[in-house]
Write a protein that holds these residues in place. Structure first.
Motif, PDB file in Angstrom:
ATOM      1  N   LEU A 174       0.835  -1.199   0.000  1.00 54.52           N
ATOM      2  CA  LEU A 174       0.000   0.000   0.000  1.00 54.52           C
ATOM      3  C   LEU A 174       0.869   1.248   0.000  1.00 54.52           C
ATOM      4  CD1 LEU A 174      -2.706  -1.045   2.616  1.00 54.52           C
ATOM      5  CD2 LEU A 174      -2.687  -1.424   0.140  1.00 54.52           C
ATOM      6  N   THR A 175       0.391   2.254  -0.706  1.00 56.88           N
ATOM      7  CA  THR A 175       1.113   3.522  -0.720  1.00 56.88           C
ATOM      8  C   THR A 175       0.877   4.271   0.589  1.00 56.88           C
ATOM      9  OG1 THR A 175      -0.694   4.829  -1.648  1.00 56.88           O
ATOM     10  CG2 THR A 175       0.714   3.629  -3.195  1.00 56.88           C
ATOM     11  N   ASN A 176       1.575   5.374   0.749  1.00 50.85           N
ATOM     12  CA  ASN A 176       1.462   6.130   1.995  1.00 50.85           C
ATOM     13  C   ASN A 176       0.032   6.587   2.264  1.00 50.85           C
ATOM     14  OD1 ASN A 176       3.035   7.339   4.237  1.00 50.85           O
ATOM     15  ND2 ASN A 176       2.175   9.223   3.423  1.00 50.85           N
ATOM     16  N   ASP A 177      -0.705   6.952   1.205  1.00 49.98           N
ATOM     17  CA  ASP A 177      -2.083   7.404   1.383  1.00 49.98           C
ATOM     18  C   ASP A 177      -3.046   6.240   1.572  1.00 49.98           C
ATOM     19  OD1 ASP A 177      -1.333  10.038   1.145  1.00 49.98           O
ATOM     20  OD2 ASP A 177      -1.699  10.129  -1.018  1.00 49.98           O
ATOM     21  N   GLU A 178      -2.673   5.057   1.122  1.00 54.76           N
ATOM     22  CA  GLU A 178      -3.574   3.902   1.221  1.00 54.76           C
ATOM     23  C   GLU A 178      -3.489   3.206   2.566  1.00 54.76           C
ATOM     24  OE1 GLU A 178      -3.729   2.337  -3.412  1.00 54.76           O
ATOM     25  OE2 GLU A 178      -2.064   1.728  -2.114  1.00 54.76           O
ATOM     26  N   GLY A 179      -2.309   3.161   3.165  1.00 53.35           N
ATOM     27  CA  GLY A 179      -2.138   2.436   4.416  1.00 53.35           C
ATOM     28  C   GLY A 179      -2.581   3.252   5.606  1.00 53.35           C
ATOM     29  N   ASN A 180      -3.164   2.601   6.599  1.00 48.30           N
ATOM     30  CA  ASN A 180      -3.595   3.347   7.779  1.00 48.30           C
ATOM     31  C   ASN A 180      -2.422   3.722   8.682  1.00 48.30           C
ATOM     32  OD1 ASN A 180      -3.449   0.526   8.375  1.00 48.30           O
ATOM     33  ND2 ASN A 180      -4.585   0.845  10.265  1.00 48.30           N
ATOM     34  N   HIS A 181      -1.233   3.190   8.400  1.00 55.31           N
ATOM     35  CA  HIS A 181      -0.014   3.616   9.093  1.00 55.31           C
ATOM     36  C   HIS A 181       1.096   3.879   8.082  1.00 55.31           C
ATOM     37  CE1 HIS A 181      -1.593   2.951  13.097  1.00 55.31           C
ATOM     38  NE2 HIS A 181      -2.025   1.755  12.731  1.00 55.31           N
ATOM     39  N   GLY A 182       0.710   4.480   6.957  1.00 55.07           N
ATOM     40  CA  GLY A 182       1.701   4.772   5.942  1.00 55.07           C
ATOM     41  C   GLY A 182       1.909   3.597   5.011  1.00 55.07           C
ATOM     42  N   GLU A 183       2.970   3.687   4.186  1.00 55.54           N
ATOM     43  CA  GLU A 183       3.214   2.630   3.199  1.00 55.54           C
ATOM     44  C   GLU A 183       3.534   1.312   3.894  1.00 55.54           C
ATOM     45  OE1 GLU A 183       7.018   5.219   2.813  1.00 55.54           O
ATOM     46  OE2 GLU A 183       5.032   5.417   3.699  1.00 55.54           O
ATOM     47  N   ASP A 184       3.121   0.216   3.249  1.00 55.21           N
ATOM     48  CA  ASP A 184       3.281  -1.085   3.912  1.00 55.21           C
ATOM     49  C   ASP A 184       3.176  -2.195   2.879  1.00 55.21           C
ATOM     50  OD1 ASP A 184       3.474  -2.934   6.060  1.00 55.21           O
ATOM     51  OD2 ASP A 184       1.306  -3.199   5.999  1.00 55.21           O
ATOM     52  N   VAL A 185       4.186  -3.052   2.808  1.00 56.49           N
ATOM     53  CA  VAL A 185       4.165  -4.166   1.874  1.00 56.49           C
ATOM     54  C   VAL A 185       3.260  -5.276   2.409  1.00 56.49           C
ATOM     55  CG1 VAL A 185       6.153  -5.400   2.831  1.00 56.49           C
ATOM     56  CG2 VAL A 185       5.641  -5.597   0.400  1.00 56.49           C
TER      57      VAL A 185
END
Length: 893
Positions: free
Chosen positions: A100-111
């Protein structure tokens, strides 16, 4: 094993000091993620995540690099090899990791993938990675939607939450690389069905060239030619700089040939594409069943050419518990007469055995496994990093004109037009941080020095080269903003690397010392603008640790005098002093410079105790702690100041500013000793920062009384001391606190896990978790205290326990707490696994340890980036430190 084999990897290292030496020519230098990086962002607004999203990556040629799953490339990043997969259900080929990109993740970007680096050697003669691939359709949309609904107080949604991994319905794909020679690489892919039912699997190892020809700067085209003949498959790679290589492909897979070119029709609606076949041609042929998407080579005696080729192996089905294997061999020249004969397996077996010997240690097996895995992950995080800022800002001749917003000096990195790099660099994390960061890299070099000192030294020098370091002396911080400020730990790392070698490399020490003189001057001139010896460095890598963004200017003419920035600079002065003293043993001209840095340290130390209202400085006598201070000069000339009363890591950094002057300094360098004594006789108030004992001395920002009070809080389990290390914020703030900063009230509190604020993207949190870099520095400070005081300096551990130990023993016990993150507890679970799927009873998960970015301050669960995050590999250095007393092991029993 004979002695020759026993020393094989060390011999290769000895032959490979240079970054481009033959044994280093090929390695894991292919990025885990190239999309969503600043380098690939050509938007007007500077939104890297939406400028080049994941959904473009399969169809759009990258400008500056490449990415892939468990892949390798040459040191220049020209030719790339990695594995693609398809389970017959996914809507796209699995060619790269999804997150997830920074805007998509609830805690920032996350694989949102699972893989582990399981083994490796420094010259990459042996490497092994395990990738876990679901048999169900990969839940791309579900992961995005779940994260979109989640708030900052909720856990990050993970792949395991979707049910895609239930009942072990996944393939473990083990990718092994073994070099028969510097330019002869045996590759083995073995996929095992761990699920209860038969399942299809398609393996598509891919070979391709980075696109260097579409930008209008170099129109030379490399070429891949795929050939089939009776019973064999070969792909020949021709490149003007790299030469000729041949990839042997075992068996009779279908060869699919396309070009590494953007599908402009698909992405941008243009009338036609620049070439007939595009980057996504293989995906469209295999998954989309588009027969015209790429060139197909069957069993006949034929050949086709392009710049991207896949060998398509189809296994349908793979039975439960069954493994299937694919073998490849990449070799320089026209090929190998017997690529898959006995020499292939002999090479794999030999390199694995040599790795066992290279990593042999006297540690118990559990700790030895932690060290080996940590080092393997660190070595895998090397990536080819190419970025020429001037060309990036101006745009390319064959591409649309750069937006006007990139022409002004407010554009990202506009003040770094000199920046021009194409090197293998150690990255903080393969996916979440696929770009270097200055202070991360400095910490990486310390464990690197244990196994590959030449690479460690080269990395430290690289950031000081004129094509990276700013002409004003600043080191580039990280890709999102080279001009941000990281803590000045380069000199500390250089000392650690220098001291780790039995044969001391004074040439390296002198080279980096001269460069760091420029960087020190930048700090003094830019971050101490009024010459007060107090520093304002900004966020200094500790993201949201303060109640306000410390990188933004204060309102109402207030200024922030930082406890940590000032202390970092005091420590920097001492580290440069120590380097100068070491060099002065062989060249007396360095004595004068050593004197300069001890004077600078003493000036910082004095200033830190005297500025502000009442001359309190960063020290607060009531709390027995150090704080940031905001101050301003009123119209009547009076200086008004107030401490920012948050007990955090910024108040522990002063502990780091200490150094021992060993007896040899006073014996061998009389001029330095005489000048130091002269200074102290003229300014006796400075003696509070120096202690003498046994012919040596200790320089320290905190005198013994203050140090004991700060350590009392640091070693208090109700404050900083957690079961797994030192927290970044005191747990005394669990209920939150109101704090006044520059006439404004702010609220913050102890957050042991994920960040609840969006500051600096929100994907990192310094308001409570345990972080390895600062913990390692605190361990080093305790060892420095022990070195000077011997067994005479005792601390209460934990505070109020009535149990007193030496500073050295305290260091060992702190290491024990840190190491315990990765060792099974009495229930057989590793604290770092937390509540994630890795903590289940299944041995398929239990066998893999992860090295996360940071760790929950209460439970120890690994958080943030979770795929071989670089500086957590410091655990390898902590476990192998020869200065331990034995308490490291006892702390985990």
């Amino acid at each position: 094993m004979n002695e020759q084999s026993r020393q094989a990897e060390r011999t290769r290292l000895a032959e490979s000091d240079a970054p481009t030496a033959p044994w280093r020519l090929w390695g894991p230098y292919l990025a885990g993620r190239q999309w969503g990086t600043v380098r690939e962002d050509y938007s007007a607004g500077g939104d890297a995540w939406t400028s080049f999203p994941f959904d473009h990556a399969r169809s759009r040629a990258y400008r500056w690099g490449e990415d892939g799953i468990a892949g390798i490339c040459d040191v220049h990043g020209f030719l790339n090899l990695s594995v693609a997969l398809w389970n017959g259900r996914d809507p796209i080929l699995k060619e790269r990791y999804f997150g997830l990109t920074n805007d998509e993740g609830n805690h920032g970007e996350d694989v949102k993938e699972h893989w582990w680096v399981t083994d490796g050697t420094p010259t990459h003669s042996w490497m092994q990675v395990v990738y876990r691939y679901p048999q169900a359709e990969f839940p791309y949309a579900e992961l995005r939607e779940t994260a979109k609904r989640a708030g900052r107080n909720e856990r990050e949604p993970e792949l395991s939450d979707t049910g895609a991994l239930d009942e072990n319905r996944f393939f473990d794909v083990r990718i092994s690389y073994a070099k028969a020679g510097p330019k002869d690489i045996c590759v083995e892919l073995t996929a095992t069905n761990h699920g209860p039912d038969p399942a299809p699997l398609h393996l598509l190892p891919q070979l391709w060239f980075r696109n260097t020809w579409a930008w209008g700067r170099d129109d030379r085209m490399p070429n891949l030619t795929a050939r089939t003949r009776d019973g064999w498959r070969r792909i020949t790679a021709e490149h003007g700089a790299l030469g000729r290589y041949t990839l042997h492909v075992e068996g009779t897979p279908t060869l699919l040939v396309t070009d590494n070119e953007t599908n402009e029709v698909e992405l941008f609606g243009t009338p036609r594409n620049p070439t007939r076949y595009t980057k996504d041609g293989i995906d469209r042929y295999v998954v989309g069943r588009d027969a015209k998407a790429c060139q197909v080579i069957g069993p006949d005696d034929t050949s086709e050419s392009g710049t991207k080729v896949a060998a398509w192996y189809s296994f349908d089905p793979v039975e439960p518990g069954e493994s299937v294997t694919v073998r490849l061999r990449l070799v320089e020249g026209d090929g190998h007469l017997d690529a898959f004969g006995p020499s292939f397996q002999d090479t794999v077996d030999q390199r694995k055995a040599e790795a066992d010997e290279f990593h042999h240690t006297d540690l118990d097996p559990k700790r030895a496994a932690v060290v080996r895995r940590a080092l393997a992950g660190l070595m895998w995080n090397k990536q080819h990093y190419r970025f020429r800022t001037r060309e990036w800002l101006d745009g390319d001749p064959a591409q649309p004109a750069a937006p006007t917003s990139r022409k002004n000096m407010h554009a990202r990195n506009a003040h770094w037009r000199h920046f021009d790099v194409a090197d293998v660099i150690s990255m903080p994390d393969e996916w979440e941080y696929p770009w270097f960061a200055a202070w991360d890299l400095a910490f990486h070099t310390v464990p690197f020095a244990k196994v590959d000192p030449a690479f460690a030294k080269e990395q430290l020098l690289l950031l000081c080269r004129e094509w990276l370091m700013h002409p004003n002396g600043q080191l580039p911080a990280y890709e999102w903003e080279f001009g941000d400020v990281n803590p000045p730990v380069h000199a500390w790392a250089a000392l650690q690397v220098y001291r780790s070698e039995e044969n001391k490399d004074r040439k390296f020490l002198a080279k980096i010392f001269h460069k760091l003189l420029l960087n020190f001057s930048w700090w003094v001139n830019r971050k101490d603008a009024d010459g007060s010896y107090l520093f304002e460095g900004g966020f200094l890598g500790m993201d949201n640790i303060g109640p306000v963004n410390r990188s933004e200017p204060m309102l109402g003419q207030w200024r922030l005098e930082q406890s940590d920035a000032t202390s970092w600079m005091a420590a920097y002065s001492l580290h440069l002093m120590q380097i100068a003293l070491e060099l002065a043993r062989h060249d007396e001209s360095y004595e004068d410079v050593a004197t300069k840095f001890v004077e600078h340290f003493l000036s910082i130390a004095e200033a830190s105790t005297q500025f502000g209202s009442g001359g309190r400085g960063i020290w607060d006598e009531t709390d027995g702690f150090c704080y940031d201070v905001v101050s301003r000069r009123r119209p009547d000339g009076h200086v008004e100041s107030q401490p920012v009363r948050v007990r955090s890591m910024v108040g522990l950094i002063p502990v780091l500013a200490c150094a021992v002057l060993e007896p040899w300094v006073f014996e061998e360098l009389p001029d330095f000793a005489r000048r130091l004594e002269h200074l102290l006789s003229k300014r006796p108030e400075l003696r509070q920062f120096l202690s003498r004992s046994g012919g040596g001395a200790l320089l320290s920002l905190l005198d013994e009384r203050k140090l004991r009070r700060v350590l009392g809080r640091m070693l208090d389990e109700g404050e900083f001391l957690s079961p797994h290390g030192i927290r970044s914020l005191s747990a005394a703030h669990r209920e939150g606190l109101e704090v006044q900063v520059a006439d404004q009230e702010h609220r913050m509190g102890y957050e042991p896990g994920e960040s609840r604020t969006p500051m600096f993207g929100g994907n990192s949190n310094w308001r409570g978790p345990v972080w390895f870099p600062t913990n390692a520095l605190l361990v080093e400070a305790l060892r420095t205290i022990e070195e000077f005081h011997g067994g005479r300096f005792h601390v209460e551990l934990p505070t109020r326990s009535t149990r007193h130990v030496t500073a050295g023993r305290a260091a060992d016990e702190l290491v024990g707490r840190l190491v315990s993150l990765f060792l099974p507890d009495h229930d057989g679970r590793r604290p770092a696994d937390g509540k994630r799927i890795e903590s289940t009873d299944s041995p398929l998960w239990r066998e893999h340890v992860t090295f996360s970015e940071y760790f929950d301050g209460d439970t120890g669960e690994g958080l943030g980036a979770t795929h071989q995050t670089g500086w957590t590999a410091l655990v390898a250095s902590l476990l192998t430190d020869r200065r331990q007393t034995g308490a490291v092991g006892e702390a985990n029993e």
